[in-house]
Design an enzyme around this catalytic site. Structure first.
Site, PDB file in Angstrom:
ATOM      1  N   GLY A  10      97.951  46.748  21.084  1.00 13.52           N
ATOM      2  CA  GLY A  10      97.938  47.610  22.267  1.00 13.52           C
ATOM      3  C   GLY A  10      99.344  47.996  22.689  1.00 13.52           C
ATOM      4  CB  SER A  47      87.495  42.757  13.765  1.00 19.15           C
ATOM      5  OG  SER A  47      88.015  41.774  12.900  1.00 19.15           O
ATOM      6  CE1 TYR A  98      88.086  38.791  17.718  1.00 21.44           C
ATOM      7  CE2 TYR A  98      87.403  39.243  15.458  1.00 21.44           C
ATOM      8  CZ  TYR A  98      88.243  39.480  16.526  1.00 21.44           C
ATOM      9  OH  TYR A  98      89.239  40.429  16.395  1.00 21.44           O
ATOM     10  N   GLY A 138      94.526  46.050  26.837  1.00 23.07           N
ATOM     11  CA  GLY A 138      95.230  45.107  25.961  1.00 23.07           C
ATOM     12  C   GLY A 138      96.620  45.613  25.608  1.00 23.07           C
ATOM     13  N   GLY A 139      97.154  46.496  26.444  1.00 24.00           N
ATOM     14  CA  GLY A 139      98.447  47.119  26.140  1.00 24.00           C
ATOM     15  C   GLY A 139      99.651  46.244  26.430  1.00 24.00           C
ATOM     16  CE  LYS A 181      87.122  42.563  18.222  1.00 21.81           C
ATOM     17  NZ  LYS A 181      87.752  43.565  19.114  1.00 21.81           N
TER      18      LYS A 181
HETATM   19  P1  NAD Z   1      97.016  40.205  21.312  1.00 23.69           P
HETATM   20  O1  NAD Z   1      96.621  38.840  21.742  1.00 23.69           O
HETATM   21  O2  NAD Z   1      98.434  40.453  20.906  1.00 23.69           O
HETATM   22  O3  NAD Z   1      96.637  41.269  22.445  1.00 23.69           O
HETATM   23  C1  NAD Z   1      95.409  41.226  23.126  1.00 23.69           C
HETATM   24  C2  NAD Z   1      95.636  41.699  24.556  1.00 23.69           C
HETATM   25  O4  NAD Z   1      94.346  41.732  25.208  1.00 23.69           O
HETATM   26  C3  NAD Z   1      96.531  40.766  25.374  1.00 23.69           C
HETATM   27  O5  NAD Z   1      97.538  41.510  26.048  1.00 23.69           O
HETATM   28  C4  NAD Z   1      95.568  40.113  26.355  1.00 23.69           C
HETATM   29  O6  NAD Z   1      96.171  39.774  27.620  1.00 23.69           O
HETATM   30  C5  NAD Z   1      94.511  41.197  26.503  1.00 23.69           C
HETATM   31  N1  NAD Z   1      93.237  40.653  27.005  1.00 23.69           N
HETATM   32  C6  NAD Z   1      92.505  39.638  26.515  1.00 23.69           C
HETATM   33  N2  NAD Z   1      91.418  39.429  27.270  1.00 23.69           N
HETATM   34  C7  NAD Z   1      91.455  40.338  28.277  1.00 23.69           C
HETATM   35  C8  NAD Z   1      90.634  40.625  29.392  1.00 23.69           C
HETATM   36  N3  NAD Z   1      89.512  39.923  29.641  1.00 23.69           N
HETATM   37  N4  NAD Z   1      90.986  41.645  30.220  1.00 23.69           N
HETATM   38  C9  NAD Z   1      92.113  42.352  29.998  1.00 23.69           C
HETATM   39  N5  NAD Z   1      92.943  42.120  28.968  1.00 23.69           N
HETATM   40  C10 NAD Z   1      92.624  41.128  28.116  1.00 23.69           C
HETATM   41  O7  NAD Z   1      96.023  40.570  20.118  1.00 23.69           O
HETATM   42  P2  NAD Z   1      95.874  41.864  19.176  1.00 23.69           P
HETATM   43  O8  NAD Z   1      95.806  41.351  17.800  1.00 23.69           O
HETATM   44  O9  NAD Z   1      96.832  42.915  19.531  1.00 23.69           O
HETATM   45  O10 NAD Z   1      94.401  42.291  19.603  1.00 23.69           O
HETATM   46  C11 NAD Z   1      94.048  43.624  19.939  1.00 23.69           C
HETATM   47  C12 NAD Z   1      92.642  43.894  19.442  1.00 23.69           C
HETATM   48  O11 NAD Z   1      92.656  43.868  18.004  1.00 23.69           O
HETATM   49  C13 NAD Z   1      91.600  42.870  19.872  1.00 23.69           C
HETATM   50  O12 NAD Z   1      90.395  43.533  20.212  1.00 23.69           O
HETATM   51  C14 NAD Z   1      91.398  42.029  18.634  1.00 23.69           C
HETATM   52  O13 NAD Z   1      90.150  41.407  18.597  1.00 23.69           O
HETATM   53  C15 NAD Z   1      91.567  43.086  17.543  1.00 23.69           C
HETATM   54  N6  NAD Z   1      91.861  42.609  16.188  1.00 23.69           N
HETATM   55  C16 NAD Z   1      93.010  41.936  15.922  1.00 23.69           C
HETATM   56  C17 NAD Z   1      93.252  41.511  14.613  1.00 23.69           C
HETATM   57  C18 NAD Z   1      94.501  40.746  14.248  1.00 23.69           C
HETATM   58  O14 NAD Z   1      94.584  40.236  13.114  1.00 23.69           O
HETATM   59  N7  NAD Z   1      95.489  40.657  15.123  1.00 23.69           N
HETATM   60  C19 NAD Z   1      92.326  41.788  13.598  1.00 23.69           C
HETATM   61  C20 NAD Z   1      91.160  42.478  13.922  1.00 23.69           C
HETATM   62  C21 NAD Z   1      90.939  42.897  15.234  1.00 23.69           C
END
Ligand code: NAD
Length: 230
Positions: A13, A134, A147, A7-8, A151
């Site tokens: 990421g 999360s 979700y 997810g970088g 998590k």
């Molecule tokens: P984001 O959408 O900015 O980044 C997520 C990344 O994961 C994207 O680059 C996407 O292309 C990649 N991705 C999704 N499905 C994929 C797959 N099947 N294979 C490979 N890559 C995949 O979101 P974020 O907020 O940076 O999310 C990062 C993590 O943080 C996630 O696990 C998310 O559930 C968790 N999270 C986010 C929040 C929030 O409020 N943003 C809160 C709690 C947890």
């Protein structure tokens, strides 16, 4: 050190990749978003490689880890962080296909990310695996059913794997972000700055310090957990 960050290509990421590189770490990004993943790698230079990866597919994750080990010699840190919002809507209208997809992307991915680095790390007698949970894993009401459930599973799976690998000097931790200003919070991968600002305003009242988290906040936490001092 060398790290694999899934997810970088975006959000938490991408901020973690940038922070790790600034701290002298070499990083392999695994993400299904080829355009954004390659752009992050290009921006940060020779210490970053991008491997197109769907984290829900075993062959992809196995190749991601093998490529990182080939490129850097060793992998010290794995951040299993890729994710998405998963199935939306009422339980009665949720399809089995959406259930499977949600658990594949949020849970199977973490299972695979640990499975395919465990032997490498235990043979070396060190390593730090960090998985993204999360706030929705702990409290109900933050997100859709699946979700939250997925998590919560990430937390428990991380605990049991931590117990298995701990004897070999390998640590497993979970970070549980609250509301973080990323495209995921907005609900669209191509969220604009205006979209992110709107989300910051909307979610700020839910956070005791009065502002939402930023991706760099999580990067600091992950950096701490990746380091030997933690
Ligand atoms: P984001 O959408 O900015 O980044 C997520 C990344 O994961 C994207 O680059 C996407 O292309 C990649 N991705 C999704 N499905 C994929 C797959 N099947 N294979 C490979 N890559 C995949 O979101 P974020 O907020 O940076 O999310 C990062 C993590 O943080 C996630 O696990 C998310 O559930 C968790 N999270 C986010 C929040 C929030 O409020 N943003 C809160 C709690 C947890």
């Amino acid at each position: 050190k060398a790290a694999v960050i899934t997810g970088g290509a975006s959000g938490i990421g991408a901020a973690t990749v940038a922070r790790f590189v600034a701290e002298g770490c070499r990083v392999t990004i695994g993400d299904r978003d080829v355009e954004r993943g390659e752009a992050v790698a290009e921006l940060l230079g020779d210490d970053v490689r991008f491997v197109p990866t769907d984290v829900s597919i075993e062959q992809d994750v196995a190749e991601l880890m093998a490529t990182a080990i080939d490129d850097w010699g060793d992998v010290d840190i794995v951040f299993n962080n890729a994710g998405f919002g998963g199935a939306l809507g009422p339980i009665a209208q949720t399809s089995v296909e959406d259930f499977d997809l949600t658990f594949d992307v949020l849970v199977k991915s973490v299972f695979l990310g640990m499975k395919h680095i465990a032997d490498h790390m235990t043979e070396r007698g060190s390593g730090s695996i960090i998985n993204t949970g999360s706030i929705a894993a702990i409290d109900a009401g933050w997100s859709p059913h699946l979700y939250s459930a997925a998590k919560a599973t990430v937390i428990q799976l991380s605990k049991t794997v931590a117990m298995e690998l701990g004897d070999s000097g390998v640590r497993v931790n979970v970070v549980c972000p609250g509301a973080i200003a990323t495209p995921l919070l907005v609900g669209k991968p191509d969220a604009t700055d205006a979209d992110l600002d709107a989300a910051r305003t909307a979610f700020a009242p839910t956070v005791p310090i009065g502002r939402v988290g930023e991706p760099a906040d999580l990067a600091s936490m992950v950096l701490f957990l990746a380091g030997d001092e933690s």
